[in-house]
Design a protein around this motif. Structure first.
Motif, PDB file in Angstrom:
ATOM      1  N   GLU A   1     -29.583   9.884   6.607  1.00 14.13           N
ATOM      2  CA  GLU A   1     -29.870  10.509   4.818  1.00 14.13           C
ATOM      3  C   GLU A   1     -28.778  10.316   4.226  1.00 14.13           C
ATOM      4  O   GLU A   1     -28.762  10.311   2.983  1.00 14.13           O
ATOM      5  CB  GLU A   1     -30.654  11.800   5.319  1.00 14.13           C
ATOM      6  N   HIS A   2     -27.457  11.025   4.705  1.00 13.90           N
ATOM      7  CA  HIS A   2     -26.343  11.021   3.918  1.00 13.90           C
ATOM      8  C   HIS A   2     -25.943   9.863   3.340  1.00 13.90           C
ATOM      9  O   HIS A   2     -25.379   9.710   1.854  1.00 13.90           O
ATOM     10  CB  HIS A   2     -25.093  11.638   4.652  1.00 13.90           C
ATOM     11  N   LEU A   3     -26.093   8.670   4.238  1.00 18.24           N
ATOM     12  CA  LEU A   3     -25.576   7.577   3.734  1.00 18.24           C
ATOM     13  C   LEU A   3     -26.488   6.938   2.606  1.00 18.24           C
ATOM     14  O   LEU A   3     -26.190   6.119   1.864  1.00 18.24           O
ATOM     15  CB  LEU A   3     -25.536   6.448   4.698  1.00 18.24           C
TER      16      LEU A   3
ATOM     17  N   TYR B   1     -18.821  17.326  12.226  1.00 14.47           N
ATOM     18  CA  TYR B   1     -19.730  16.769  11.366  1.00 14.47           C
ATOM     19  C   TYR B   1     -19.913  17.974  10.377  1.00 14.47           C
ATOM     20  O   TYR B   1     -20.085  17.440   9.264  1.00 14.47           O
ATOM     21  CB  TYR B   1     -20.664  16.040  12.229  1.00 14.47           C
ATOM     22  N   TYR B   2     -20.338  19.054  10.915  1.00  8.13           N
ATOM     23  CA  TYR B   2     -20.967  19.873  10.037  1.00  8.13           C
ATOM     24  C   TYR B   2     -19.869  20.336   8.715  1.00  8.13           C
ATOM     25  O   TYR B   2     -20.427  20.311   7.582  1.00  8.13           O
ATOM     26  CB  TYR B   2     -21.327  21.102  10.810  1.00  8.13           C
ATOM     27  N   ALA B   3     -18.698  20.257   9.223  1.00  6.53           N
ATOM     28  CA  ALA B   3     -17.789  20.785   8.089  1.00  6.53           C
ATOM     29  C   ALA B   3     -17.594  19.475   6.943  1.00  6.53           C
ATOM     30  O   ALA B   3     -17.458  19.885   6.010  1.00  6.53           O
ATOM     31  CB  ALA B   3     -16.196  20.941   8.950  1.00  6.53           C
TER      32      ALA B   3
ATOM     33  N   ALA C   1     -18.858  10.244  17.651  1.00 10.57           N
ATOM     34  CA  ALA C   1     -18.085  10.885  18.765  1.00 10.57           C
ATOM     35  C   ALA C   1     -18.928  12.092  19.148  1.00 10.57           C
ATOM     36  O   ALA C   1     -18.433  12.911  20.026  1.00 10.57           O
ATOM     37  CB  ALA C   1     -16.795  11.267  18.350  1.00 10.57           C
ATOM     38  N   LYS C   2     -19.985  12.508  18.418  1.00 11.32           N
ATOM     39  CA  LYS C   2     -20.922  13.474  18.916  1.00 11.32           C
ATOM     40  C   LYS C   2     -20.239  15.063  18.600  1.00 11.32           C
ATOM     41  O   LYS C   2     -20.304  15.961  19.057  1.00 11.32           O
ATOM     42  CB  LYS C   2     -21.347  13.594  20.390  1.00 11.32           C
TER      43      LYS C   2
ATOM     44  N   LEU D   1     -17.458  11.374   8.080  1.00 10.41           N
ATOM     45  CA  LEU D   1     -18.739  11.446   8.897  1.00 10.41           C
ATOM     46  C   LEU D   1     -19.094  10.844   9.771  1.00 10.41           C
ATOM     47  O   LEU D   1     -19.857  11.334  10.802  1.00 10.41           O
ATOM     48  CB  LEU D   1     -19.777  11.560   7.385  1.00 10.41           C
ATOM     49  N   GLN D   2     -19.253   9.469   9.625  1.00 10.74           N
ATOM     50  CA  GLN D   2     -19.678   8.487  10.520  1.00 10.74           C
ATOM     51  C   GLN D   2     -18.838   8.567  11.944  1.00 10.74           C
ATOM     52  O   GLN D   2     -19.268   8.379  13.032  1.00 10.74           O
ATOM     53  CB  GLN D   2     -19.467   7.235   9.961  1.00 10.74           C
TER      54      GLN D   2
END
Length: 221
Positions: free
Chosen positions: A178-180, A127-129, A121-122, A115-116
């Motif tokens: 938030e995920h972290l 990221y969504y997947a 890398a934008k 995810l990071q």
């Protein structure tokens, strides 16, 4: 490619669902039964059964004497659905923190590393997947089939909206943070902290979507 007859309407529903999620069938699109049946090389009977499934899920709406259309999720829908999802996925995070083994935490850590990298890398779609996979993993760790069933139904309705919010300025970085926070609480086996962090994460998704919609309206004005 011709579909096999086994559970045909389920396969048809799965294909149509994927076309909706991919943006090929956009909100408001009329679903021409004859055309779709010809494209998928099937009769209209399994297609109609598939459309009933998608209507039940909220992805399609049926209008008497007009037919079926890809549903459009309104701002009111999102206002009503997101608080419910926040509560439910928050509870999943609570139960996951109680149930997760060291191996489960290690697997989640690998997903958060991915995810990071995608955030840096934008790569929004990737990221969504990965983000989706993390949510699914936490729901699975909760081990609560009732929560999983209700969340699954609601997530189908807001799936596209949750992807769109990542395009809001600064949202990708905020989402990662938030995920972290959720993962840190899970790793610490802090059930209440994980629940609060997940609820904050979902609540901020709705705020980002509202800001994005407001920005889009301003550009069109």
């Amino acid at each position: 490619m011709r579909l096999v007859p086994n559970s045909l309407h389920d396969e048809v529903a799965a294909q149509l669902r994927e076309r909706i999620f991919a943006g090929e069938l956009t909100p408001g699109t009329f679903l021409d039964e004859l055309k779709l049946a010809e494209q998928m090389k099937i009769s209209r009977t399994p297609l109609r059964e598939a459309l009933k499934v998608l209507t039940h899920e909220g992805l399609v709406r049926h209008e008497p004497r007009r037919g079926c259309f890809v549903n459009e999720v309104t701002e009111q829908d999102l206002d009503e659905i997101f608080p419910v999802i926040a509560l439910l996925e928050g509870r999943c995070a609570f139960e996951a923190a109680q149930n997760a083994s060291d191996a489960d935490i290690a697997a989640l850590e690998d997903l958060h590393d991915k995810l990071q990298r995608h955030a840096k890398a934008k790569r929004i779609n990737e990221y969504y997947a990965t983000n989706f996979a993390i949510h699914e993993a936490i729901i699975a760790l909760a081990g609560n089939r009732w929560l999983a069933g209700v969340i699954g139904d609601l997530r189908k309705i807001v799936k596209l909206a949750r992807l769109q919010q990542l395009h809001a300025p600064g949202r990708l970085e905020q989402s990662l943070s938030e995920h972290l926070a959720v993962f840190a609480a899970l790793k610490a086996r802090d059930a209440e902290g994980a629940e609060a962090a997940m609820r904050t994460h979902l609540t901020r998704q709705r705020v980002a979507l509202r800001d994005l919609a407001r920005s889009q309206r301003s550009r069109l004005a």
